[in-house]
Design a protein around this motif. Sequence first.
Motif, PDB file in Angstrom:
ATOM      1  N   ASN A  96       0.404  -0.868   0.356  1.00 42.27           N
ATOM      2  CA  ASN A  96       0.073   0.404  -0.333  1.00 42.27           C
ATOM      3  C   ASN A  96       0.693   1.340  -0.106  1.00 42.27           C
ATOM      4  O   ASN A  96       0.651   2.451  -0.420  1.00 42.27           O
ATOM      5  CB  ASN A  96      -0.975  -0.249   1.673  1.00 42.27           C
ATOM      6  N   GLN A  97       2.053   1.051   0.517  1.00 40.46           N
ATOM      7  CA  GLN A  97       2.639   2.111   0.706  1.00 40.46           C
ATOM      8  C   GLN A  97       3.302   2.815  -0.511  1.00 40.46           C
ATOM      9  O   GLN A  97       3.631   3.780  -0.809  1.00 40.46           O
ATOM     10  CB  GLN A  97       3.758   1.983   1.913  1.00 40.46           C
ATOM     11  N   ILE A  98       4.674   1.712  -1.501  1.00 38.99           N
ATOM     12  CA  ILE A  98       5.051   1.828  -2.525  1.00 38.99           C
ATOM     13  C   ILE A  98       3.650   2.156  -3.485  1.00 38.99           C
ATOM     14  O   ILE A  98       4.171   3.209  -4.068  1.00 38.99           O
ATOM     15  CB  ILE A  98       5.579   0.533  -2.757  1.00 38.99           C
ATOM     16  N   VAL A  99       2.711   1.805  -3.472  1.00 45.15           N
ATOM     17  CA  VAL A  99       1.311   2.768  -4.498  1.00 45.15           C
ATOM     18  C   VAL A  99       1.628   3.522  -3.980  1.00 45.15           C
ATOM     19  O   VAL A  99       1.181   4.579  -4.931  1.00 45.15           O
ATOM     20  CB  VAL A  99       0.360   0.743  -4.557  1.00 45.15           C
ATOM     21  N   TYR A 100       0.986   3.542  -3.414  1.00 48.85           N
ATOM     22  CA  TYR A 100       1.120   5.555  -2.797  1.00 48.85           C
ATOM     23  C   TYR A 100       1.941   6.517  -3.103  1.00 48.85           C
ATOM     24  O   TYR A 100       2.026   7.480  -3.827  1.00 48.85           O
ATOM     25  CB  TYR A 100       0.955   5.634  -0.835  1.00 48.85           C
TER      26      TYR A 100
END
Length: 819
Positions: free
Chosen positions: A527-531
Amino acid sequence: MKNFFLIYLVLVFSLGYSQENNRLKLWYNQPSGKTWENALPIGNGFLGAMVYGNVENEIIQLNENTVWSGGPNRNDNPNALAALPEIRKMIFDGKHKDAEKLANQAFISKKSQGQMFQPVGNLNLSFEGHEKYSNYRRELNIENAISKTSYEVDGVTYMREAFVSFSERVIVIHLTANKKGSLSFTANYTSPHKIKNFSVSNSKDLEITGITSDHEGVKSLINFKGITRIKLDNGKLEQTDNSLIVKNANAATIFISIATNFNNYNDVSGNEAKRAADYMNAAYGKSYETLKKKHIAAYQKYFNRVKLDLGTTPAADLPTDERLKNFRNTNDPQFVALYYQYGRYLLISSSQPGGQPANLQGIWNNSLTPAWDSKYTININAEMNYWPAEKTNLSELHQPFLEMVKDLAVTGQETAKTMYGTRGWMAHHNTDIWRATGAVDGAFWGLWTAGGGWASQHLWEHYLYKGDKEFLASIYPVLKGAALFYVDFLVEHPKYKWMVVNPGNSPENAPQAHNGSSLDAGTTMDNQIVYDVFSTTIRAAQILKEDAILIDTLQQLRSRLAPMHVGKHNQLQEWLDDIDDPKDNHRHVSHLYGLFPSNQISAYKTPELFAASKNTLLQRGDVSTGWSMGWKINWWAKLQDGNHAFSLIKNQLTPLGVNSGGGGTYNNLFDAHPPFQIDGNFGCTSGITEMLVQSSDGAIHLLPALADVWPDGSVEGIRARGGFEIVEMKWKNYKLTKLVVKSTLGGNLRLRLPNNLKQKSGAELAMANGENPNPFYFVDETAQAIISEKSNIKPLELKPIILVDIETKKGNVYTFVSK
């Protein structure tokens, strides 16, 4: 009394001279023997060598950055796309182990699992009659990138200096004796390769030719050629079929050139013999002193940009291996400064523009089958290699990694289309010189789709430090391609309705709640990397005034990503469900990516997530593999806990075998996973920087995590985002006393200070209000965390800070002093 005073002065002078003389040296009073991890590394980004410093039988172990097994190849699994819906359904249904079993069949490559970085061989120098020696010393001077070995035999002092030239493409070894006619030795090659040949040409060049290994069904197409040529001061040069013999010389200079036929990941049509000869001929005509002078100047152009002084104690006067042994129980702040600069030395020596990126072992490897193939593990390790690049003023050395990301954006398009049916590009957790992007090593490790997304953030980071819009325009298609992959790949979670990555995982870890399977949907790190991928693409498009429709799409999708969660143990959840085990001490703590290297978790904007990150680190524990401890230093620095960060430095700077169940450091200060992985060296250098200067959270934060053991000190040359350079920063009794900042781009300079400063002119500093107007310090708003009803998380008590703004002009220098 007078005699005592004179003795005291002599001792002080001798100690002070010795410490200053050894300040930037690794040195030892015994040879390496047969232990590779005792040898000293030299390199210029293209060639690498390990100098053993053995007296009678010297070994110079040789590497060249394109000596890899195999040849151009792809390793996608075409069965993946058809199996994707079923695997997604299994994961959403809680059948994680079944999904992993199917993924091993349908997603993991049935071809190459990645090719291997391999050595060339050894140049061996035999010195007959040198068995009995005295006054031995070997050293690596990281201030001038020169290795030196000296000893005495029968009243004659012998000296060897070695460096890999930064001005020429050769290795240079200079041997001298202080009695004329005393230098005699034999030189020959050995190599572990199956296909190789050693010979001496008519011109008395000692040559090695060879072919690297076939590996996992990929035929080797890499040919290498090495040439050794010796220049004598008097004496005789004789030859056999495969060796050179020097007799009764005053001095000798050995030149080594190595080349391959590698042009790029898709072209191996080069002429290795012509290249090696050209490199040799370009250097051989120059004198040793000329080569040495040019080498030092070219190297110091990078190295001298940063200076660090944390103080010095008598502990600094001991050999390096003894300092390492004592460090945990001795006050030796200069050892930290040495290790810090050693990390910069290793990056300069293993990553140069036009060459390959530093791999798992930088550029140094003596094995045909090194651990993890000594390739590029892009679920942390390759990225960690480049954390020091921008902040420690080595921005140009980031280029090989950035170029690799551009290559992956090409090769990864086919992987995205073939395996996932998406636009854009992606890479899994591993790649190599052939820029493979398929999933390898098994679904537990390899079915992770964020390798390309994480690596692409280095392109954005380079822009944030340099502010070059032309560069941003050139890499925007890469950022956009990484985003388009996720636009097509994200799916809605049937229970939570968030958009999530499925299949995904939290690298190399697996909760017992999933029966030991690593596969899941919507893991925190995913989730953090996609963000980040969406956020940087949005920002880049806005700056370049591109793709208004895509910006809208990305903003909408980003708003639907799963937020971070604080679980029942007051921890930052690693998975969407609250299934973390507080006794889990796994080496990967990947969900803290949002704390560092990302800035989604902030002391000032997301206090609950910030506190939860600390709890997660406390639960995971300190001692781990070498690279893991390196990452933890950065996290504790971001948590503004300098003493805990320093505790990790002590754990990392501990001889291998002392930390129960963890890594440490070898005698040559290589990081020990174990075995050797260079990422821990680079991670620690980054972490020490973060203890002194941070610039990721809306301002330049000075001394955010100063350890109690460093009450006084100074640093010069650290870089910050937005084109700012900390030309000089001094502190005394934990307070800033002097600050000099250069603004290369202009714009607002926001400082987060531990104590009051004023401009040298006497002008008061304006208190800062609101968001930083400098666009390089824009921080996207992190979604509100979801906190478990069982949690009693409370924000941490932070150190008081003073926030000030100074409007700067491009090219100007600003000086501040304590108030």
